[in-house]
Each structure stands twice: as structure tokens, then as C-alpha cells.
Motif scaffolding. Structure first.
Motif, PDB file in Angstrom:
ATOM      1  N   LYS A 287     -42.392 -12.871 -18.375  1.00 48.66           N
ATOM      2  CA  LYS A 287     -42.531 -11.422 -18.327  1.00 48.66           C
ATOM      3  C   LYS A 287     -43.951 -11.066 -18.731  1.00 48.66           C
ATOM      4  O   LYS A 287     -44.462 -11.523 -19.752  1.00 48.66           O
ATOM      5  CB  LYS A 287     -41.525 -10.732 -19.248  1.00 48.66           C
ATOM      6  CG  LYS A 287     -41.537  -9.213 -19.098  1.00 48.66           C
ATOM      7  CD  LYS A 287     -40.396  -8.559 -19.853  1.00 48.66           C
ATOM      8  CE  LYS A 287     -40.395  -7.049 -19.606  1.00 48.66           C
ATOM      9  NZ  LYS A 287     -39.286  -6.372 -20.305  1.00 48.66           N
ATOM     10  N   ARG A 288     -44.583 -10.220 -17.936  1.00 49.32           N
ATOM     11  CA  ARG A 288     -45.991  -9.906 -18.128  1.00 49.32           C
ATOM     12  C   ARG A 288     -46.282  -9.311 -19.515  1.00 49.32           C
ATOM     13  O   ARG A 288     -47.294  -9.622 -20.134  1.00 49.32           O
ATOM     14  CB  ARG A 288     -46.456  -8.932 -17.037  1.00 49.32           C
ATOM     15  CG  ARG A 288     -47.951  -8.726 -16.968  1.00 49.32           C
ATOM     16  CD  ARG A 288     -48.294  -7.771 -15.820  1.00 49.32           C
ATOM     17  NE  ARG A 288     -47.806  -8.274 -14.540  1.00 49.32           N
ATOM     18  CZ  ARG A 288     -48.486  -9.128 -13.783  1.00 49.32           C
ATOM     19  NH1 ARG A 288     -49.656  -9.580 -14.172  1.00 49.32           N
ATOM     20  NH2 ARG A 288     -47.982  -9.524 -12.614  1.00 49.32           N
ATOM     21  N   SER A 289     -45.391  -8.467 -20.007  1.00 56.55           N
ATOM     22  CA  SER A 289     -45.652  -7.750 -21.262  1.00 56.55           C
ATOM     23  C   SER A 289     -45.204  -8.524 -22.498  1.00 56.55           C
ATOM     24  O   SER A 289     -45.454  -8.079 -23.618  1.00 56.55           O
ATOM     25  CB  SER A 289     -44.946  -6.386 -21.242  1.00 56.55           C
ATOM     26  OG  SER A 289     -43.540  -6.547 -21.124  1.00 56.55           O
ATOM     27  N   ARG A 290     -44.563  -9.673 -22.331  1.00 60.27           N
ATOM     28  CA  ARG A 290     -44.060 -10.430 -23.489  1.00 60.27           C
ATOM     29  C   ARG A 290     -45.156 -11.349 -24.020  1.00 60.27           C
ATOM     30  O   ARG A 290     -45.719 -12.141 -23.266  1.00 60.27           O
ATOM     31  CB  ARG A 290     -42.835 -11.248 -23.097  1.00 60.27           C
ATOM     32  CG  ARG A 290     -42.158 -11.969 -24.267  1.00 60.27           C
ATOM     33  CD  ARG A 290     -40.903 -12.659 -23.775  1.00 60.27           C
ATOM     34  NE  ARG A 290     -40.243 -13.437 -24.806  1.00 60.27           N
ATOM     35  CZ  ARG A 290     -39.362 -12.948 -25.671  1.00 60.27           C
ATOM     36  NH1 ARG A 290     -39.057 -11.658 -25.622  1.00 60.27           N
ATOM     37  NH2 ARG A 290     -38.787 -13.723 -26.564  1.00 60.27           N
ATOM     38  N   PRO A 291     -45.486 -11.271 -25.310  1.00 59.38           N
ATOM     39  CA  PRO A 291     -46.531 -12.144 -25.873  1.00 59.38           C
ATOM     40  C   PRO A 291     -46.184 -13.617 -25.671  1.00 59.38           C
ATOM     41  O   PRO A 291     -45.024 -14.018 -25.796  1.00 59.38           O
ATOM     42  CB  PRO A 291     -46.546 -11.769 -27.361  1.00 59.38           C
ATOM     43  CG  PRO A 291     -45.967 -10.402 -27.418  1.00 59.38           C
ATOM     44  CD  PRO A 291     -44.946 -10.340 -26.323  1.00 59.38           C
ATOM     45  N   ILE A 292     -47.197 -14.416 -25.353  1.00 61.47           N
ATOM     46  CA  ILE A 292     -47.011 -15.855 -25.160  1.00 61.47           C
ATOM     47  C   ILE A 292     -47.300 -16.548 -26.479  1.00 61.47           C
ATOM     48  O   ILE A 292     -48.437 -16.554 -26.949  1.00 61.47           O
ATOM     49  CB  ILE A 292     -47.939 -16.400 -24.061  1.00 61.47           C
ATOM     50  CG1 ILE A 292     -47.714 -15.640 -22.762  1.00 61.47           C
ATOM     51  CG2 ILE A 292     -47.706 -17.884 -23.858  1.00 61.47           C
ATOM     52  CD1 ILE A 292     -48.676 -16.028 -21.665  1.00 61.47           C
ATOM     53  N   THR A 293     -46.296 -17.115 -27.096  1.00 65.39           N
ATOM     54  CA  THR A 293     -46.491 -17.788 -28.368  1.00 65.39           C
ATOM     55  C   THR A 293     -47.038 -19.194 -28.144  1.00 65.39           C
ATOM     56  O   THR A 293     -46.931 -19.765 -27.052  1.00 65.39           O
ATOM     57  CB  THR A 293     -45.172 -17.874 -29.140  1.00 65.39           C
ATOM     58  OG1 THR A 293     -44.279 -18.735 -28.420  1.00 65.39           O
ATOM     59  CG2 THR A 293     -44.525 -16.496 -29.296  1.00 65.39           C
ATOM     60  N   ARG A 294     -47.603 -19.761 -29.208  1.00 63.99           N
ATOM     61  CA  ARG A 294     -48.056 -21.149 -29.139  1.00 63.99           C
ATOM     62  C   ARG A 294     -46.884 -22.080 -28.830  1.00 63.99           C
ATOM     63  O   ARG A 294     -47.025 -23.056 -28.104  1.00 63.99           O
ATOM     64  CB  ARG A 294     -48.712 -21.544 -30.461  1.00 63.99           C
ATOM     65  CG  ARG A 294     -50.146 -21.073 -30.585  1.00 63.99           C
ATOM     66  CD  ARG A 294     -51.072 -21.960 -29.791  1.00 63.99           C
ATOM     67  NE  ARG A 294     -52.404 -21.375 -29.687  1.00 63.99           N
ATOM     68  CZ  ARG A 294     -53.412 -21.950 -29.054  1.00 63.99           C
ATOM     69  NH1 ARG A 294     -53.237 -23.103 -28.453  1.00 63.99           N
ATOM     70  NH2 ARG A 294     -54.582 -21.368 -28.986  1.00 63.99           N
ATOM     71  N   ALA A 295     -45.725 -21.758 -29.402  1.00 67.24           N
ATOM     72  CA  ALA A 295     -44.559 -22.611 -29.174  1.00 67.24           C
ATOM     73  C   ALA A 295     -44.139 -22.595 -27.707  1.00 67.24           C
ATOM     74  O   ALA A 295     -43.888 -23.643 -27.110  1.00 67.24           O
ATOM     75  CB  ALA A 295     -43.407 -22.146 -30.067  1.00 67.24           C
ATOM     76  N   SER A 296     -44.065 -21.404 -27.106  1.00 69.13           N
ATOM     77  CA  SER A 296     -43.633 -21.333 -25.708  1.00 69.13           C
ATOM     78  C   SER A 296     -44.671 -21.955 -24.778  1.00 69.13           C
ATOM     79  O   SER A 296     -44.325 -22.546 -23.765  1.00 69.13           O
ATOM     80  CB  SER A 296     -43.340 -19.884 -25.303  1.00 69.13           C
ATOM     81  OG  SER A 296     -44.517 -19.105 -25.239  1.00 69.13           O
ATOM     82  N   PHE A 297     -45.950 -21.826 -25.138  1.00 66.40           N
ATOM     83  CA  PHE A 297     -46.973 -22.452 -24.297  1.00 66.40           C
ATOM     84  C   PHE A 297     -46.922 -23.968 -24.414  1.00 66.40           C
ATOM     85  O   PHE A 297     -47.136 -24.683 -23.431  1.00 66.40           O
ATOM     86  CB  PHE A 297     -48.363 -21.938 -24.658  1.00 66.40           C
ATOM     87  CG  PHE A 297     -49.408 -22.346 -23.664  1.00 66.40           C
ATOM     88  CD1 PHE A 297     -49.519 -21.693 -22.454  1.00 66.40           C
ATOM     89  CD2 PHE A 297     -50.258 -23.405 -23.925  1.00 66.40           C
ATOM     90  CE1 PHE A 297     -50.464 -22.081 -21.512  1.00 66.40           C
ATOM     91  CE2 PHE A 297     -51.204 -23.804 -22.994  1.00 66.40           C
ATOM     92  CZ  PHE A 297     -51.305 -23.142 -21.785  1.00 66.40           C
ATOM     93  N   ALA A 298     -46.601 -24.477 -25.625  1.00 72.54           N
ATOM     94  CA  ALA A 298     -46.451 -25.919 -25.801  1.00 72.54           C
ATOM     95  C   ALA A 298     -45.298 -26.439 -24.946  1.00 72.54           C
ATOM     96  O   ALA A 298     -45.391 -27.504 -24.320  1.00 72.54           O
ATOM     97  CB  ALA A 298     -46.210 -26.243 -27.269  1.00 72.54           C
TER      98      ALA A 298
END
Length: 336
Positions: A287-298
Motif C-alpha cells: 500500500k502506497r501510504s503504509r510506512p515500509i519498516t526495516r522488518a518488512s523490507f528485510a
């Protein structure tokens, strides 16, 4: 409406709170590792900026005025909160931790779920991973409702709120039991036998329902080739579709990744569909407006690595789409 800038900064607050705690210019200057004249000058600038007297000097040190006591109380809270915020930001910038929810369609779930869980447990022990399987349409809804951090789908929707990034392109094959091979299979190349699209209507097929992403890919192919498929049963369960094929009860159409174990065990044979070739693409969805956390990017990076490893290990007829097409890692705070 823009906020008005405060009349002092955190450094000035830190100096004043230290002075209030130490009780004298000399002791505070020592604690702050700065010269006494410099601290006295900062104090005078602070009083001038606020327009009030904050301390009363005496031979024994300094005493706080009522305004000074208020500033010390609020200043201590502000300095402490600022320190915690800095620690959290630095922590978020370097570590992956917190919950991550991922949605996978069944065929990718078979390929990724276990190795992904093992990888995250080993390399990111502070990440709490949750994997849910579902149809592409359902996964898109979960992402839009922020019930999940990222998903993988086979359909792209015209939705400005969602971001789709291609991750893999794969061929689809006719899957059948070894004792149920159609007569129309072309064995010109025994190592890679094929079946033409025009021959598919003669075969009884078991496929997912029309709302399923995989079914939509097959239907688009059939319309483009001008053929009408003979679908004898609709089953929205990948394991059951595979069972139908292994029992020679019907044929089905699947990517190699969905039947790796069955092909290796010899219970399923795959035949490439040609003229034209049937392919589909998998997309990473956020989702465009949802912040991307380090955990989700990992987790996202780990999925990309696992897909590449699986393609190489099992020699899948699939292609990983370069990391250049993915999002760059952000610096955002982790979900708590």
C-alpha cells in the motif's frame, strides 16, 4: 496551518536542565564539559529569548525562579523524550524487528513459505513473521485494508493506493499423471515435449474458479488463442488440483514451482504449452501510504533471494526480475 517555531532548542534545554540539577554554574559547566563563561552566556541568551529571569545567582550557586522551575520540569521531559526518539530512529535505521504479515498465493506459498520462515528465524530473530495464503484478489484487499504489510499476486489492479512491482515471470504447463499423457503431445524434443494451445480443448481440465488469478491468466490465453477450454470441474485448492492430475482424473495447468516435489517424484509430468506460450508474472504488492519498516523490507529482500535460489536449484522455467525494479530501503520506524 504551519506550527510556530519554539523560542529555544533542545541543546539550550539540556544546558538549563543540567544547571538546575547541579545547582551552580561551575558544577554544571564541569558536567557539560564546557567553559563557565560559555554556559553563563548561554543562560543569558536563554533568559533574553524567553523574556523572563530563570535563576537568581548567589555566592552558593543559583536558585531557580518560578519560571525557571517550570522550564526545568518541562525541559527535563522534552530532553528525555528527544533522547528516546533519537534512540528509536537509530534503532529503526539499523535493525529489523517487529511483526510482518505477508500474503502469498498458493503456488508461491508452496515454493516460499517454509524457506522464508526458516530464513527469517535464522537471520532476523527479532522479526515476527506471519504468512497467509489467499487468492490474488483477497491479498490485494488485505493490503489495501492494511491487514498485511506486503503481498505477492498474479493480478495488477488499476488502484492508485497500491504499488505493484514485478518479481518473477514463469511459464505455465499442462500437468498430468505419467500414465495419462495425451496423444497430441509433440515429442520432437524428448527432453522438452510440448502441447499446442489448439489441442487443449480436447482435454478435460480441472482449474480454479473464474475469480482466481491463475484461472484469469488461463482464460486470457484461451481468448487470445481463439479456443474454448473444456473445464469439467472448478477447485479452489491447489493440493486438490494436483491430486486430480496425479490420479489421472483430469488435466490441469500449473507452473513448475507448484509441483516441484511431484515432478521430482515422477507422479506428475509437465508439458510446455506452445503456439502461443502461456506465461504469467508475479508482483510484489504494497500500500502506497503504509510506512515500509526495516522488518518488512528485510522480508521482501529475503523473498527475492529465495525465489532466485529456487529457480536455480530446481531449474524452473521462470525468470527472476531484477532487484532494480524494487523499492529502495527506507529509513522508517518499525511497527511495535
Amino acid at each position: 496551518m504551519a506550527r510556530e517555531l519554539p523560542a529555544l532548542d533542545v541543546r539550550q534545554l539540556h544546558y538549563f536542565v543540567t544547571l538546575a540539577e547541579q545547582g551552580s554554574i561551575s558544577s554544571a559547566a564541569t558536567a557539560l564539559h564546557m567553559a563557565q563563561p560559555s554556559l553563563s552566556e548561554n543562560l543569558m541568551r536563554l533568559e533574553k529569548r524567553l523574556g523572563v529571569q530563570l535563576v537568581v545567582r548567589s555566592a552558593r550557586g543559583v536558585m531557580l525562579t518560578q519560571a525557571g522551575q517550570l522550564l526545568a520540569e518541562h525541559g527535563r521531559q522534552i530532553v528525555d523524550a528527544t533522547g528516546r526518539a533519537i534512540n528509536e530512529i537509530r534503532h529503526a535505521g539499523n535493525d529489523a524487528r517487529g511483526p510482518v504479515a505477508v500474503g502469498l498465493p498458493p503456488s508461491l506459498g508452496l515454493l516460499l513459505s517454509v524457506p522464508l520462515a526458516e530464513t527469517i528465524q535464522s537471520e532476523y530473530p527479532e522479526v515476527r513473521l506471519r504468512i497467509t495464503e489467499g487468492m490474488s484478489g483477497n491479498i490485494a484487499e488485505w493490503i489495501e485494508e492494511e491487514r498485511m504489510d506486503l503481498g505477492y499476486v498474479y493480478e495488477v489492479h488499476d488502484n492508485h493506493d497500491l504499488i505493484f512491482q514485478p518479481v518473477m515471470a514463469e511459464k505455465l504447463f499442462l500437468a498430468t499423471a505419467p500414465d495419462n499423457i495425451p496423444d497430441c503431445v509433440d515429442w520432437t524434443d524428448p527432453a522438452a515435449p510440448t502441447i499446442k494451445g489448439v489441442d487443449l480443448p480436447s482435454l478435460p481440465l480441472a482449474l480454479p474458479a473464474s475469480s482466481h488469478g491463475a484461472r484469469k491468466v488461463v482464460e486470457r490465453f484461451a481468448r487470445g488463442a481463439g479456443i474454448k477450454l473444456n473445464i469439467i470441474v472448478e477447485i479452489d485448492s491447489l493440493p486438490q488440483l494436483i491430486t486430480m492430475a496425479t490420479r489421472a482424473s483430469a488435466y490441469t495447468i500449473l507452473p513448475h514451482a507448484a509441483v516441484i516435489n511431484e515432478v521430482a517424484a515422477g507422479t506428475i509430468r509437465l508439458f510446455e504449452i506452445v503456439e502461443p506460450t502461456m506465461t504469467r508474472s508475479a508482483f510484489m504488492l504494497r500500500k502506497r501510504s503504509r510506512p515500509i519498516t526495516r522488518a518488512s523490507f528485510a522480508v521482501q529482500q529475503s523473498i527475492g533471494i529465495i525465489i532466485q535460489e529456487m529457480i536455480e536449484r530446481f531449474q524452473l522455467d521462470a525468470a527472476f526480475i531484477s532487484e532494480d525494479a524494487r523499492l529502495n530501503p527506507p529509513v522508517e520506524k518499525d511497527n511495535k
